[in-house]
Design an enzyme around this catalytic site. Structure first.
Site, PDB file in Angstrom:
ATOM      1  N   ASP A  71      -3.207   4.843  -7.218  1.00  0.00           N
ATOM      2  CA  ASP A  71      -2.246   3.797  -6.839  1.00  0.00           C
ATOM      3  C   ASP A  71      -1.793   4.153  -5.424  1.00  0.00           C
ATOM      4  OD1 ASP A  71      -0.045   2.178  -6.438  1.00  0.00           O
ATOM      5  OD2 ASP A  71       1.154   3.037  -8.068  1.00  0.00           O
ATOM      6  N   LYS A 121       1.062   0.550   4.190  1.00  0.00           N
ATOM      7  CA  LYS A 121       0.354  -0.447   3.366  1.00  0.00           C
ATOM      8  C   LYS A 121       0.607  -1.869   3.878  1.00  0.00           C
ATOM      9  CE  LYS A 121      -0.064  -1.644  -1.527  1.00  0.00           C
ATOM     10  NZ  LYS A 121       0.298  -1.168  -2.852  1.00  0.00           N
ATOM     11  N   GLU A 154      -3.233  -4.448  -8.809  1.00  0.00           N
ATOM     12  CA  GLU A 154      -2.218  -3.616  -9.482  1.00  0.00           C
ATOM     13  C   GLU A 154      -1.804  -4.188 -10.848  1.00  0.00           C
ATOM     14  OE1 GLU A 154       0.582  -3.439  -6.294  1.00  0.00           O
ATOM     15  OE2 GLU A 154      -0.701  -2.072  -5.164  1.00  0.00           O
ATOM     16  N   ASP A 181       6.824  -6.160 -11.091  1.00  0.00           N
ATOM     17  CA  ASP A 181       6.635  -4.883 -10.390  1.00  0.00           C
ATOM     18  C   ASP A 181       7.636  -4.774  -9.237  1.00  0.00           C
ATOM     19  OD1 ASP A 181       5.790  -2.734  -8.897  1.00  0.00           O
ATOM     20  OD2 ASP A 181       3.676  -3.290  -8.882  1.00  0.00           O
TER      21      ASP A 181
END
Ligand code: AMP
Length: 591
Positions: free
Chosen positions: A8, A70, A147, A169
């Site tokens: 992850d 990211k 994800e 999330d």
């Protein structure tokens, strides 16, 4: 085949895992740390820092540190760190390389194959950039997966069932909500919404402002303007925020944080969950609008979702649970550590690709909600039979939670604590598991004297209940050895009695049981009748997973209709659909 790592690569934190003995497992560093902050930096001597060390220097040396890379993946960007230029892929590669080295140390061998996760909204460029970062780190990226898909896999490793999941999330810097469909083993993201600039970091900022404003009012010094003080305070408020997920109040204490007129200044402040929650509530409400948007895009209503999964460290915040459960009228699943969920799911995907047999993943959880009897509102009336929940069901063990309660009258000397397990709002319909009195309370205290109640449930099902009078520190504890097993035994007895009644062998009805039914007849939302509807919905959802496509579709339709009727408080319609759904559930349970 070589084992495949599950990675992850997060905005705030990154995690690596692998399948070991048929189970996904997190790989930790020498200090036992599983979570690697996604921060890269160069120290004053040009040494590369990745993870916590880089994070520590971020505030004092921002020109030598990169966070949240990211967000830049897929861009043709140049990132300058201490005068050196890098691409976003190169920075990400440093994080991936650290995870690869960590895995090699933990496993005693080098692993080069990996499944890496990306947000569902990542476009092709962003996915390709992630793949390149993996290659730069010396990894063979066997697959890039979404994800929410990884999170679904961890809850459903054998995805033969047909299910629709909502994955909420909320991490440190980003929020995503996705609707995922699993059909005949194929996992598909139907819709995804989110906010790339909303997460736990914002909560830290709000708490920092709250604390620093109070400090500035008292001392006329703004800690945010002193870099080292700001950095220390930011860490302190983040830790306090995390504690507030399990405790109702916490202390922030930082000594010698600044000075004024040659005198040292210290921070010493108690923060209450009641002060903290209003700060973050507007941001959480924003996430709920995205949840609605995702459901709209998938052309589904909340009742058609079989399971709601919570992912990301910030979903440990109790207010997230409260608001989401209110909005969706659904049980929420957070049994698997929300920080690890995606990486573990990526490892499951790696295992499936490598032909490894992956067994059940879920660890020990609380099968029922634990709480105490309290005075409050029940069906619009004041009652002392209110079940005040402390540890919600499906919480991973060991678990610890606390709540504050108040005495009901001035000069109250004794507080009685009765502990119950169950899901009904009225304790009379739950199972009593023990109780005690906290005697000798401050007689001079006014009404509203605060009593802190802490529940600690260990892996063996031993529940320790502690009650503390906050003002005086007066404390009493009770240990309940088999709280969980006792309730299981009662549930079994109830189930047997119910079956006997269904087969025409009328079971014994106690006066209390009778009153459940009678009270239910004119029920409003939240009354026993609707509680039973919610229980039936939960049962139906569990059965949907094993039902044929046709039965599952029928059950989904009825569940959706029942939820709508409950939401409208249409008691007749609730009753009508409950009968149909009950029949179907009974038939499927028996099949
Ligand atoms: P993630 O990006 O999923 O690793 O989540 C990181 C975020 O989760 C950070 O903002 C953490 O402060 C936050 N977090 C971690 N543990 C907790 C907790 N117990 N309560 C609230 N937030 C937490």
């Amino acid at each position: 085949m070589d084992p495949i790592l599950g990675i992850d690569l997060g905005t705030t934190n990154s995690v690596v895992s692998i399948i070991k003995d048929g189970k996904p497992e997190l790989l930790c560093d020498e200090l036992g740390q599983g979570i690697l902050p996604s921060v890269v930096g160069l120290d004053s001597e040009g040494r590369l820092l990745v993870g916590q060390e880089a994070r520590n220097q971020a505030l004092v040396a921002p020109e030598r540190t990169v966070k949240s890379i990211k967000r830049r993946m897929g861009e043709e960007a140049t990132i300058t760190v201490a005068g050196n230029n890098y691409s976003p892929q190169e920075i990400s590669a440093m994080i991936l390389r650290t995870l690869k080295d960590r895995a090699a140390k933990a496993l005693g061998r080098t692993c080069t194959k990996a499944v890496i996760t990306v947000p569902a909204f990542f476009n092709e460029n962003q996915r390709e950039a992630t793949r390149q970062a993996g290659e730069m780190a010396g990894l063979d990226v066997v697959r890039i997966i979404n994800e929410p898909t990884a999170a679904s896999l961890i809850y459903e490793p054998h995805s033969e069932r047909n299910e629709r999941l909502l994955v909420y999330d909320l991490g440190g810097g980003t929020f995503d909500v996705s609707i995922v469909q699993i059909e005949q083993g194929v996992v598909e993201v139907l819709a995804s919404h989110g906010d790339t600039h909303l997460g736990g970091d914002d909560f830290d900022q709000l708490l920092l402002d709250h604390v620093c404003d109070a400090f500035a009012r008292e001392h006329e010094v703004d800690l945010r303007e002193i870099p080292t003080a700001r950095s220390r305070m930011l860490q302190a408020v983040e830790e306090a925020k995390k504690r507030l997920s399990f405790e109702v109040f916490t202390t922030i204490a930082e000594e010698f944080i600044a000075e004024k007129g040659g005198k040292p200044l210290h921070v010493n402040m108690v923060i209450d969950r009641r002060q903290y929650e209003p700060l973050i509530e507007p941001l959480l409400k924003k996430t709920l609008t995205r949840v609605d948007a995702a459901l709209d895009d998938a052309k589904l209503n909340a009742g058609q979702i079989d399971r709601v999964i919570l992912v990301g460290g910030s979903t440990r915040t109790p207010l997230v649970h409260d608001l989401l459960a209110d909005q969706l009228h659904q049980e929420l699943h957070s049994e698997i550590d929300p920080d690890q969920c995606v990486a573990l799911g990526a490892a499951v995907q790696g295992g499936l690709i490598g032909g490894v047999d992956v067994g059940p993943v879920l660890g020990d959880i609380t099968p029922h909600t634990l709480g105490i009897r309290a005075l409050g509102e029940l069906h619009g009336m004041i009652s002392d039979d209110v079940f005040s929940k402390i540890i919600p069901r499906n919480t991973a063990l060991p678990a610890s939670r606390s709540e504050i309660y108040y005495t009901a009258c001035e000069g109250q000397k004794v507080a009685r604590l009765d502990v119950y397990q169950g899901e009904n709002q009225n304790v009379r319909f739950n199972q009593g598991v023990g109780g005690f009195c906290l005697e000798g309370l401050d007689e001079k205290a006014e009404e509203g004297n605060e009593i802190l109640v802490r529940f600690q449930l260990d892996l063996d099902g031993i529940l320790t209940v502690t009650a503390v009078e906050r003002k005086t520190g007066l404390e009493k504890q009770l240990r309940i050895d088999n709280a969980v097993t006792r309730f299981r035994a009662k549930s079994q007895a109830d189930a047997k009695a119910k079956l006997a009644t269904m087969f025409g062998q009328a079971g014994e009805e106690t006066p209390d049981d009778r009153s459940i039914t009678e009270a239910g007849k004119e029920a409003a939302p939240g009354e026993p009748q609707f509680d039973e509807a919610h229980e039936l919905i939960a049962k139906a959802r569990r059965l949907i997973q094993e039902a044929s496509t046709e039965d599952a579709a029928e059950m989904r339709k009825l569940v959706g209709e029942l939820q709508e009727a409950v939401a409208k408080a249409d008691a007749d319609r609730v009753q009508q659909i409950r009968e149909q759904l009950d029949d179907l559930v009974f038939y499927l349970q028996d099949a």
